[in-house]
Each structure stands twice: as structure tokens, then as C-alpha cells.
Design a protein around this motif. Structure first.
Motif, short mmCIF file in Angstrom:
data_model
loop_
_atom_site.label_atom_id
_atom_site.label_comp_id
_atom_site.label_asym_id
_atom_site.label_seq_id
_atom_site.Cartn_x
_atom_site.Cartn_y
_atom_site.Cartn_z
N VAL A 284 0.87 -1.17 0.00
CA VAL A 284 0.00 0.00 0.00
C VAL A 284 0.91 1.23 0.00
CG1 VAL A 284 -1.81 1.27 1.21
CG2 VAL A 284 -1.83 -1.25 1.19
N VAL A 285 0.98 1.91 -1.16
CA VAL A 285 1.92 3.00 -1.36
C VAL A 285 1.16 4.33 -1.27
CG1 VAL A 285 3.66 3.93 -2.94
CG2 VAL A 285 3.22 1.47 -2.89
N LEU A 286 1.79 5.32 -0.65
CA LEU A 286 1.12 6.60 -0.41
C LEU A 286 1.94 7.75 -0.96
CD1 LEU A 286 0.60 5.86 3.38
CD2 LEU A 286 -1.06 5.44 1.58
N GLY A 287 1.24 8.80 -1.38
CA GLY A 287 1.98 9.98 -1.85
C GLY A 287 1.08 11.20 -1.92
N ASN A 288 1.69 12.32 -2.21
CA ASN A 288 0.97 13.60 -2.23
C ASN A 288 0.55 13.99 -3.64
OD1 ASN A 288 1.13 14.17 0.54
ND2 ASN A 288 3.28 14.71 0.29
N GLY A 289 -0.61 14.64 -3.72
CA GLY A 289 -1.02 15.21 -5.00
C GLY A 289 -2.32 14.67 -5.57
N GLY A 290 -2.81 13.56 -5.05
CA GLY A 290 -4.09 13.05 -5.54
C GLY A 290 -3.96 12.23 -6.81
N ALA A 291 -5.10 11.72 -7.27
CA ALA A 291 -5.11 10.82 -8.44
C ALA A 291 -4.55 11.51 -9.68
CB ALA A 291 -6.54 10.33 -8.69
N THR A 292 -4.81 12.79 -9.81
CA THR A 292 -4.32 13.53 -10.99
C THR A 292 -2.79 13.49 -11.04
OG1 THR A 292 -6.23 14.99 -10.80
CG2 THR A 292 -4.40 15.76 -12.17
N THR A 293 -2.16 13.64 -9.90
CA THR A 293 -0.70 13.56 -9.85
C THR A 293 -0.24 12.14 -10.14
OG1 THR A 293 -0.71 15.29 -8.19
CG2 THR A 293 1.31 14.02 -8.38
N LEU A 294 -1.00 11.17 -9.65
CA LEU A 294 -0.60 9.79 -9.88
C LEU A 294 -0.60 9.44 -11.36
CD1 LEU A 294 0.42 7.49 -8.04
CD2 LEU A 294 -1.76 6.39 -8.45
N TRP A 295 -1.48 10.07 -12.15
CA TRP A 295 -1.42 9.81 -13.60
C TRP A 295 -0.04 10.14 -14.15
CZ3 TRP A 295 -6.58 12.93 -14.21
CH2 TRP A 295 -7.66 12.12 -13.84
N ASP A 296 0.52 11.25 -13.69
CA ASP A 296 1.87 11.61 -14.15
C ASP A 296 2.91 10.63 -13.60
OD1 ASP A 296 0.83 13.81 -15.54
OD2 ASP A 296 0.93 15.08 -13.76
N VAL A 297 2.73 10.23 -12.35
CA VAL A 297 3.62 9.24 -11.75
C VAL A 297 3.62 7.96 -12.61
CG1 VAL A 297 3.92 7.70 -9.75
CG2 VAL A 297 3.31 10.12 -9.39
N LEU A 298 2.43 7.51 -12.97
CA LEU A 298 2.32 6.26 -13.73
C LEU A 298 2.93 6.41 -15.12
CD1 LEU A 298 -1.31 5.24 -12.68
CD2 LEU A 298 0.85 4.30 -11.82
N SER A 299 2.79 7.59 -15.71
CA SER A 299 3.35 7.75 -17.05
C SER A 299 4.88 7.74 -17.00
CB SER A 299 2.79 8.99 -17.74
OG SER A 299 3.35 10.15 -17.18
N PHE A 300 5.46 8.11 -15.89
CA PHE A 300 6.92 8.03 -15.77
C PHE A 300 7.40 6.67 -15.29
CE2 PHE A 300 6.98 12.75 -15.63
CZ PHE A 300 8.00 12.97 -16.55
N CYS A 301 6.64 6.06 -14.40
CA CYS A 301 7.19 4.94 -13.63
C CYS A 301 6.54 3.59 -13.88
CB CYS A 301 7.11 5.25 -12.14
SG CYS A 301 7.86 6.82 -11.70
N LEU A 302 5.45 3.54 -14.63
CA LEU A 302 4.80 2.24 -14.80
C LEU A 302 4.57 1.86 -16.27
CD1 LEU A 302 3.81 0.20 -12.55
CD2 LEU A 302 1.54 0.69 -13.47
#
Ligand code: PLP
Length: 380
Positions: free
Chosen positions: A75-93
Motif C-alpha cells: 500500500v503506497v502513499l503519496g501527495n497530490g491526488g489521483a491527478t498527480t498519480l497519472w503523471d507518476v504512472l506515465s513516468f514509472c509504470l
């Protein structure tokens, strides 16, 4: 509208709480009080010390319990909400190319973010008309399938399963569950990343994301570690910090505490089975009401696709839905307006687990009361 006389709803019709918005959504009074009670020993203390870290740890454990996650998930946590996670996923997944089901505002936004990413190939985008959802298609061309558990803008939910014939380590199934997590059923066997912001179904506050990650997803992140990305969007750093019950940079401690309150409330009442049943009951109340109404009907035609967490109800053209929402608002019942970009004569009502089905029934009665009394267009 303002010049018209107030239609006051009789107090016996009113719901116990007037918040029906789909995000940010109703937060339990009990959670806020619990936060106030622990505040002096919790708020304003270091997120690197055991006080806060023990709360983060409880949140991670409670989340794993709620979703029945296998032991090897994180269970991984971070700041910025789902919108930020879209960018995270485009870089890291996403390795090279993703497939997106696009059927409303939020699912289309992720597709758009990925389309704009210069280091990725143009994604496959499968669309369907608003009010429906498309299905993923197994493809050797893609390494991520991006699904949305509940499209908050249209009130369409989908059941989660791997596209038939897709090898799981090659095509990771990545699900935006922001308005479904904690209210809709799913199985960890069918998903690799299940992520959300907690200010909707989980009755907390925004600016934060939670991503439940399978071993295959964790492995993919490791494999892509050499690709450049901003540190704030680095899922590898987030995973490393989450392993220590922390976040890479300072989180909102109140948001974490409120999320934990909801998760523990859900678990202590019977977990996901209980919340799913509760949302089913609320959904039955509102869709049955709409179907038997002269002037209302469910927007989503296919009953299985009708969201159990966010109901969208079309209103006959002669009654402006915005006026119903405005008159509800005058009575303290807020945020029933439809999603702005959808442009329909519609009400949108959250059915999240913290909203008791009795309140949904009360809301329907309030709408009936108002509609009977709203003067027709053009009358003084
Ligand atoms: C609200 C919502 C988002 C965006 O969440 P933020 O916390 O504002 O980033 C993304 N996806 C879905 C399905 C949503 O409902």
C-alpha cells in the motif's frame, strides 16, 4: 431564481446531513471529532517519528484488510491526488504504450496526460458514449491497461477483470478507483494497481493518493528505474518511503487521519462486503425512485453499469435540474448539481458508504416535494 420565494422543506423530510457531493464528499462527524481529540499529540508533529508513522502504518494495514490484499502487495502513499498519480504512472509504470478506456471526464484526462508524454508512444484509446463503458481489448502492443472503476462524471461503474488472453506480467491492469474504492467490489487477482484519492468514497480530504500495488507492478517500477523522472513523481521513492510508513515529502496529517478513520469504521462494521451492500441499498433506493417517477429517470441505461457510488438522474426538460439543485441548496442540501462538462439536465448524487441509505431516501422525498412546488417557467 433568487427573486422567487423560498420553498422551505419541512424538517421531517430532511436527511441527517445535507452533503451529497461526489467529491469532496461528506466526512463523518465522528472522524472530525476523533481528529480533534488526538490533535494535540498528532497534528503538528513530525511525519518521520513514530506518532505519525504508527497512524500511517495502521492506514496501510487497514487498507490491505479492507481490500483483502495478498501479503506481497504494497500500500503506497503519496501527495497530490489521483491527478498527480497519472503523471507518476506515465513516468514509472507505462513502459512504452498503454491502453485507456475513455468514457468520461476522468478516464479521458489520464488518456490525455499519457498522449502528451513525449517519452511514450501514443496510447490506444477505446471510447464509448457517455453513460456506458467500453471493454479492454487484449493486445500485444500495450503494457498497461488503464481502467476506471467508477466514472464519477457520468455515474458509470465497471467490473474489473483482466482482458481475456492478456498475459498479466506484460499487460498490467491499472485502475483509477477514486470514487469507487471502499464502495465497490473487486478482486486483487484481476488488478495490478488500484489507486485513488481519499476525498470521495473514503470520506477524507484531498491532496493525497493511495496506490495498492501487486508484485508485478512493483517489479515493473524497478525495471523502469533508469528512466528520468522528477523526484516528486518517482514511484520508486514513494514505494521506498511507504515501506517505512512515510511519504517522500510532507503529507497532510489531517487527511491521513481522516482516511484512517473511514477505513477502520468500514472494517469494524464488516469490511468491503458491508460497504458494498450499503451502497447497493442506496442505489436501489434512488434508481427505483427515479424509475417510478414521472419526471426522473436513471441516466445510465444498462442497470449493471449504473454506479452504486455516484447516481446520475436525468430530469424532464420542463423542470430545470439546476433549479432543483439550487432550491435544495437553499435548504442546506448541497452539491447535487450534475457534472458541469456533461451538460445534461441532471442531478448527480453521491451514494458513498458514509451516506446512510435512509438519507438517500430522504433526499428523493425532498426532490419530490420541491418539484411539486416549483412554479412553471415564466410564472411570476
Ligand atoms: C475526482 C477524481 C479524480 C481526480 O482526483 P484529484 O484528487 O482531484 O486528483 C480522478 N479520477 C476519478 C475517477 C475521480 O473521481
Amino acid at each position: 431564481m433568487n427573486s422567487k420565494p423560498l420553498i422551505k422543506l419541512p424538517s421531517h423530510l430532511l436527511p441527517s446531513d445535507g452533503r451529497f457531493g461526489s467529491g469532496p464528499s461528506r466526512v463523518r462527524e465522528e472522524s472530525v471529532r476523533a481528529l480533534a481529540e488526538v490533535a494535540s499529540g498528532y497534528l503538528g508533529t513530525s511525519h518521520r517519528r513514530t506518532g505519525v508513522r504508527s497512524i500511517v502504518s495502521r492506514l496501510q494495514e487497514g487498507t490491505a484488510e479492507l481490500f483483502g490484499l495478498p501479503d506481497d502487495w504494497e500500500v503506497v502513499l503519496g501527495n497530490g491526488g489521483a491527478t498527480t498519480l497519472w503523471d507518476v504512472l506515465s513516468f514509472c509504470l507505462i513502459r512504452r504504450r498503454s491502453q485507456h478506456l475513455s468514457f468520461g471526464e476522468f478516464s479521458s484526462k489520464f488518456a490525455k496526460a499519457v498522449t502528451a508524454a513525449p517519452h511514450l508512444e501514443k496510447p490506444q484509446i477505446i471510447e464509448s458514449p457517455f453513460g456506458t463503458h467500453p471493454l479492454p481489448e487484449a493486445s500485444g502492443e500495450v503494457d498497461v491497461y488503464a481502467l476506471t472503476h467508477n466514472e464519477t462524471s457520468t455515474g458509470v461503474q465497471m467490473s474489473l477483470s483482466r482482458p481475456e488472453g492478456a498475459p498479466s506480467a506484460e499487460g498490467l491492469v491499472v485502475v483509477d478507483a477514486t470514487s469507487g474504492a471502499g464502495g465497490l467490489p473487486w478482486s486483487s487477482e484481476e488488478v495490478d494497481v488500484y489507486y485513488y484519492s481519499p476525498q470521495k468514497c473514503l470520506a477524507s480530504d484531498g491532496g493525497f493518493w493511495v496506490a495498492c500495488c501487486s508484485p508485478s507492478a512493483l517489479e515493473r517500477v524497478e525495471k523502469l528505474q533508469d528512466r528520468w523522472r522528477p523526484a516528486s513523481l518517482d514511484l520508486r521513492l514513494a514505494i521506498a518511503n511507504s515501506g517505512k510508513n512515510q511519504t517522500y515529502n510532507t503529507p497532510a496529517l489531517a487527511t491521513i487521519y481522516l482516511t484512517l478513520q473511514t477505513v477502520e469504521w468500514m472494517n469494524s462494521n464488516g469490511g468491503l462486503a458491508w460497504t458494498v451492500e450499503r451502497c447497493e441499498r442506496s442505489a436501489k433506493v434512488i434508481y427505483d425512485w427515479a424509475e417510478s417517477s414521472e419526471y426522473a429517470q436513471p441516466f445510465v441505461v444498462e442497470p449493471l453499469q449504473r454506479s452504486r457510488t455516484v447516481a446520475t438522474i436525468d430530469i424532464s426538460e420542463e423542470i430545470p435540474a439546476l433549479e432543483i439543485s439550487a432550491r435544495l441548496r437553499e435548504n442546506g442540501i448541497v452539491d447535487t448539481e450534475s457534472y458541469r462538462a456533461l451538460g445534461r439536465n441532471q442531478l448527480r448524487i453521491a451514494l458513498f458508504p458514509v451516506i446512510p441509505p435512509e438519507d438517500v431516501a430522504a433526499l428523493c422525498a425532498c426532490v419530490d416535494y420541491l418539484v411539486e412546488r416549483i412554479p412553471p417557467e415564466g410564472s411570476p
